[in-house]
Scaffold this motif. Structure first.
Motif, short mmCIF file in Angstrom:
data_model
loop_
_atom_site.label_atom_id
_atom_site.label_comp_id
_atom_site.label_asym_id
_atom_site.label_seq_id
_atom_site.Cartn_x
_atom_site.Cartn_y
_atom_site.Cartn_z
N ASN A 102 1.82 6.28 -7.13
CA ASN A 102 2.67 4.99 -6.87
C ASN A 102 2.91 4.90 -5.38
O ASN A 102 3.71 3.92 -4.91
CB ASN A 102 4.22 5.46 -7.51
CG ASN A 102 4.14 5.29 -8.97
OD1 ASN A 102 3.50 4.66 -9.64
ND2 ASN A 102 4.76 6.37 -9.62
N THR A 103 2.62 5.79 -4.36
CA THR A 103 2.71 5.52 -2.86
C THR A 103 1.77 4.33 -2.59
O THR A 103 0.80 4.09 -2.80
CB THR A 103 2.25 6.67 -2.29
OG1 THR A 103 2.96 7.85 -2.81
CG2 THR A 103 2.38 6.55 -1.00
N LYS A 104 2.45 3.54 -1.89
CA LYS A 104 1.72 2.25 -1.23
C LYS A 104 1.75 2.44 0.34
O LYS A 104 2.39 3.41 1.01
CB LYS A 104 2.58 1.07 -1.41
CG LYS A 104 2.97 1.00 -2.74
CD LYS A 104 1.68 0.74 -3.73
CE LYS A 104 1.84 0.38 -5.17
NZ LYS A 104 0.63 0.20 -5.85
N LEU A 105 0.66 1.57 0.77
CA LEU A 105 0.44 1.83 2.48
C LEU A 105 1.73 1.55 3.07
O LEU A 105 1.99 2.21 4.17
CB LEU A 105 -0.56 0.72 2.57
CG LEU A 105 -1.14 0.68 4.18
CD1 LEU A 105 -1.73 1.90 4.63
CD2 LEU A 105 -1.77 -0.50 4.39
N GLU A 161 5.08 4.13 8.34
CA GLU A 161 5.21 3.21 9.22
C GLU A 161 3.98 2.92 9.91
O GLU A 161 2.77 3.82 9.82
CB GLU A 161 6.14 3.93 10.45
CG GLU A 161 7.39 4.37 9.84
CD GLU A 161 8.35 5.22 10.71
OE1 GLU A 161 7.84 5.27 12.07
OE2 GLU A 161 9.31 5.47 10.41
N LYS A 162 4.00 1.79 10.81
CA LYS A 162 2.77 1.15 11.23
C LYS A 162 1.96 2.19 12.04
O LYS A 162 0.66 2.12 11.97
CB LYS A 162 3.10 -0.04 12.10
CG LYS A 162 1.81 -0.78 12.29
CD LYS A 162 2.39 -2.31 12.99
CE LYS A 162 1.11 -3.06 13.65
NZ LYS A 162 0.20 -3.28 12.38
N ARG A 203 -0.94 6.10 8.49
CA ARG A 203 -1.79 4.93 8.79
C ARG A 203 -2.83 4.91 9.71
O ARG A 203 -4.16 4.27 9.27
CB ARG A 203 -0.88 3.85 9.39
CG ARG A 203 0.21 3.35 8.70
CD ARG A 203 0.04 1.95 8.37
NE ARG A 203 0.90 1.24 7.44
CZ ARG A 203 1.21 -0.14 7.23
NH1 ARG A 203 -0.02 -0.89 7.59
NH2 ARG A 203 2.08 -0.57 6.67
N ILE A 204 -2.84 5.87 10.62
CA ILE A 204 -4.02 6.26 11.72
C ILE A 204 -5.16 6.84 11.02
O ILE A 204 -6.40 6.44 11.22
CB ILE A 204 -3.70 6.55 12.91
CG1 ILE A 204 -2.60 5.74 13.80
CG2 ILE A 204 -4.80 6.97 13.88
CD1 ILE A 204 -2.05 6.54 14.96
N ALA A 205 -4.86 7.80 10.07
CA ALA A 205 -5.97 8.58 9.51
C ALA A 205 -6.50 7.55 8.36
O ALA A 205 -7.92 7.64 8.30
CB ALA A 205 -5.29 9.61 8.73
N LEU A 206 -5.72 6.67 7.60
CA LEU A 206 -6.38 5.78 6.86
C LEU A 206 -7.33 4.78 7.41
O LEU A 206 -8.27 4.06 6.87
CB LEU A 206 -5.13 5.10 5.82
CG LEU A 206 -4.53 5.95 4.88
CD1 LEU A 206 -3.50 5.48 4.42
CD2 LEU A 206 -5.62 6.37 3.81
#
Length: 456
Positions: A249-252, A256-257, A262-265
């Motif tokens: 259920n976790t969303k991008l 935080e930006k 986020r940077i890993a993804l």
């Protein structure tokens, strides 16, 4: 400008004699702020200006473009390589690489403001970092912002109007303001506060090791690989943490930006993400979709030309081959828009006689990928075709040199090989510059002689 600077003044230096006198004064300092300006020629920054600032606010601008002898004959080399004087810099790696590549200068005793920021933030459990701006880093450690207010405007001019901006002479007041601001901002406040925090945190040894890594990053390929491996290790650590702590259920948007997640993804390759858990696969897809929307918004804005970067172009190139066809088609459409923006910029900024090494990496990559097979091709203007052939000529010379150096161990990109084969198979009546045709034939002959693997 004054012959020699009063406290807080800026002095321009173009003569060896004057340079030697100023360097002798600078040897009385224990800490100096250092920065460089220049023009990119391929992967290297060709220096045109070296800035040195003192703790009192004096700034000396050594005009390397006007007189390259300043570095060697003017005693600047000895100053930069001095173990006794600490050189405070921001993102020293590219400046260090340029000084070593063109002048065989190896920086010594460097205090890198960016490296200090990173290791201090790592103490707060940060592992990955977005691109850092000098102004933003300085504001963390100082109550005053000494970066020139003209810096953003100059950055736009360099990106949009003239890649050779820092070669233009005479230096304008704004150029002087920006150049001076980039060293004034570093000392004494930011440097002293970071140094205090590093010492109080027991990070001196780690800091020295990381700074040495930055100094060697564009000099020693092994160091570059080690740094990349460390970052990739952090990426996998963060992704495994997501797998262990998050649900499907976790969303991008839950991250935080500029967060580590986020940077890993952003960094992880699609191929690696597809071999991981369902949650990582889904979040990577969400990142790609979100990034495509952001890039599309940027390329359709009034500042599109300024916002086009090599990293975005490479992201689009990879996404064009994504197994999710919707992503692939969307990336292809956006890339076409970027290509049109870049080609329009190239037509405005350059002519057929321009040294292609002055083109940005992004501009070169766009040119390399153009479907030009003949000099008679009417789909592209003369300047674009002229630069395309000159770039191909340079690429062939560079690759041929590497081929003869490494022989059977040389690895050739299949896309480039297939393209050269297509040129070679074309009829001799097709108008291709003679020197290019001859180099293509010689290159392919050498590939056959050394039995090079062309599937890379």
């Amino acid at each position: 400008m004054a012959e020699f600077a009063e406290a807080g003044k800026t002095t321009l230096v173009t003569s060896v004699r004057k340079c030697e006198k100023i360097v002798s004064l600078l040897y009385e300092e224990t800490v100096l702020a250092v920065d460089c300006q220049g023009v990119y020629r391929g992967p290297h920054l060709r220096l045109t200006l070296l800035q040195i600032g003192t703790s009192k606010g004096d700034v000396y601008l050594f005009d390397i473009h006007e007189n390259k002898d300043l570095l060697l004959k003017g005693s600047l080399r000895a100053l930069l390589e001095s173990e006794k004087i600490e050189k405070v810099m921001f993102k020293c790696s590219k400046d260090s690489g340029a000084l070593n590549h063109y002048f065989q200068i190896t920086l010594q005793n460097v205090f890198d403001i960016q490296v200090a920021y990173i290791i201090l933030e790592e103490q707060k459990d940060r592992k990955l970092f977005p691109p850092l701006l000098l102004r933003n880093v300085c504001r963390v450690y100082s109550s005053t912002d000494k970066v020139s207010k003209d810096e953003e405007e100059i950055m736009k001019i360099c990106a949009v109007e003239s890649s050779r901006f820092w070669e233009e002479r005479p230096l304008t007041d704004k150029m002087v303001s920006v150049a001076a601001g980039q060293v004034i901002a570093l000392i004494p406040e930011v440097y002293r506060e970071q140094k205090r925090l590093i010492e109080n945190s027991g990070l001196n040894q780690k800091f020295k090791e990381r700074v040495l890594e930055s100094v060697k990053l564009h000099i020693d390929r092994t160091v570059y690989t080690q740094r990349k491996d460390r970052i990739n290790g952090h990426v996998m650590e963060i992704l495994h943490s997501i797998e262990n702590t998050c649900t499907t259920n976790t969303k991008l948007q839950d991250f935080e930006k500029d967060s580590d997640e986020r940077i890993a993804l952003q960094i992880v390759d699609v191929e690696i993400a597809q071999k991981m858990s369902e949650i990582i696969q889904q979040l990577k897809k969400e990142y790609i979709d979100s990034n495509l929307d952001e890039i599309l918004e940027e390329v359709e804005s009034d500042e599109a030309e300024l916002l086009v970067t090599t990293s975005k172009l490479r992201f689009l190139n990879k996404t064009r081959g994504h197994p999710h066809k919707l992503f692939a088609r969307k990336a292809g459409r956006i890339r076409e828009k970027i290509q049109n923006i870049v080609l329009s910029s190239i037509e405005r900024k350059y002519d057929v006689g321009t040294d292609v090494s002055l083109l940005s990496t992004c501009e070169q990559e766009i040119l390399r990928d153009l479907p030009i097979w003949s000099d008679d091709d009417t789909n592209f203007p003369k300047v674009i075709k002229g630069l395309f052939w000159r770039l191909l000529d340079n690429d062939l010379a560079r690759k041929s040199g590497a081929l003869h150096k490494h022989k059977g161990n040389y690895r050739l990109n299949k896309h480039f090989y297939d393209r050269m084969q297509k040129f070679a198979r074309g009829p001799s009546s097709v108008p291709i510059p003679t020197h290019v045709r001859e180099k293509v034939k010689k290159f392919l002959d050498d590939i056959g002689i050394y039995k090079i693997d062309t599937n890379f």
